[in-house]
Each structure stands twice: as C-alpha cells, then as structure tokens.
Enzyme design. Sequence first.
Site, short mmCIF file in Angstrom:
data_model
loop_
_atom_site.label_atom_id
_atom_site.label_comp_id
_atom_site.label_asym_id
_atom_site.label_seq_id
_atom_site.Cartn_x
_atom_site.Cartn_y
_atom_site.Cartn_z
N CYS A 48 -1.29 -7.37 -4.62
CA CYS A 48 -0.49 -7.86 -5.75
C CYS A 48 0.01 -9.28 -5.42
CB CYS A 48 0.69 -6.92 -5.98
SG CYS A 48 1.86 -7.51 -7.21
N CYS A 51 4.05 -8.90 -4.92
CA CYS A 51 4.75 -8.14 -3.86
C CYS A 51 3.86 -7.82 -2.67
CB CYS A 51 5.36 -6.86 -4.43
SG CYS A 51 4.15 -5.57 -4.75
N CYS A 97 1.41 -2.80 -11.22
CA CYS A 97 1.56 -2.59 -9.79
C CYS A 97 2.49 -1.40 -9.55
CB CYS A 97 2.12 -3.85 -9.13
SG CYS A 97 2.53 -3.63 -7.38
N CYS A 100 5.92 -3.06 -7.68
CA CYS A 100 6.86 -4.00 -8.32
C CYS A 100 6.80 -3.98 -9.83
CB CYS A 100 6.65 -5.41 -7.79
SG CYS A 100 5.16 -6.21 -8.45
N CYS A 120 -9.92 -3.67 -15.24
CA CYS A 120 -10.15 -5.06 -15.64
C CYS A 120 -8.86 -5.83 -15.35
CB CYS A 120 -10.50 -5.06 -17.13
SG CYS A 120 -10.93 -6.67 -17.77
FE FE Z 1 3.44 -5.80 -7.02
#
Ligand code: FE
Length: 135
Positions: A48, A51, A97, A100, A120
């Site tokens: 990510c 985070c 995510c 986060c 995607c």
């Molecule tokens: Fe994240």
Amino acid sequence: MPEEMKKTDEEWRKELTPEQYHVMRECGTEPAFTGKYYNTKTEGEYVCASCGNELFSSETKYDSGSGWPSFFEPSDPNAVEEKDDTSLGMARKEITCGRCGAHLGHVFEDGPTPTGRRYCINSLSLDLKEKPPAA
Ligand code: FE
C-alpha cells in the site's frame, strides 16, 4: 489480520501527493495506461502506497489489457477488504487496504484461473518493493 491504522485527513494530505489523495481517499481512478505499474513485470511485493501493508505479489500479476495493474489474488485474504460500490450506476466491488482503508481499485469476476478474479488496482495506490536479486 493486519492491525488497523487510523489517520486524520490532515495526515493523509501531508503524506500523499494530490493525485494519490484523489485516488486513495476520494475513490478516484487514474487514467488507463498512464500508471507506472500497469505493464511492470518486475518481481516483488506490491505494498500500500500509504501504509506499507503487503497487498499483492508479482506472482499473481497478469496482463489484463485493461491499462491498470491486475492481479488474480491478494497476498493474504485479509490484506484487502471488499465493499459494494454502486457509484456511477454500476454494481462493482470496491477494494480497500485492509490496514489503512485507502481505496485501491475494484475486483471483477472475469479474471484468469485459479481464482477467476481480476483485482484492478490503481498504480498510484501501490508501491513495488523489488525482490532482491538471488545471491
Ligand atoms: Fe494501507
């Protein structure tokens, strides 16, 4: 299960570029074929961009032709979350995510085997941690 990470809007704005903020916090979409990872074949782990949570392995990345990085499976079932998204008059599943809550992209059921799924994902939401060369 990754530990949840709550950030204030001010923190998000400080840490993300305006383009990333638009995608990751306002569910924006980068234009197809413009992201830095849609055509990437480099081996590594996609984390990510906000985070650092491990999201997708390059081993599950494939060329979907869509113009966005596409994967058939997350690194861990809890790495991402799915939510119904009916915006723009479409019934889609949004992917965020798992740690986060940042918007990553959508998942569709037209992917390859073994899962039949197509995650995607916006390049702007990802950061590729390249696999170190074998010693
Ligand atoms: Fe994240």
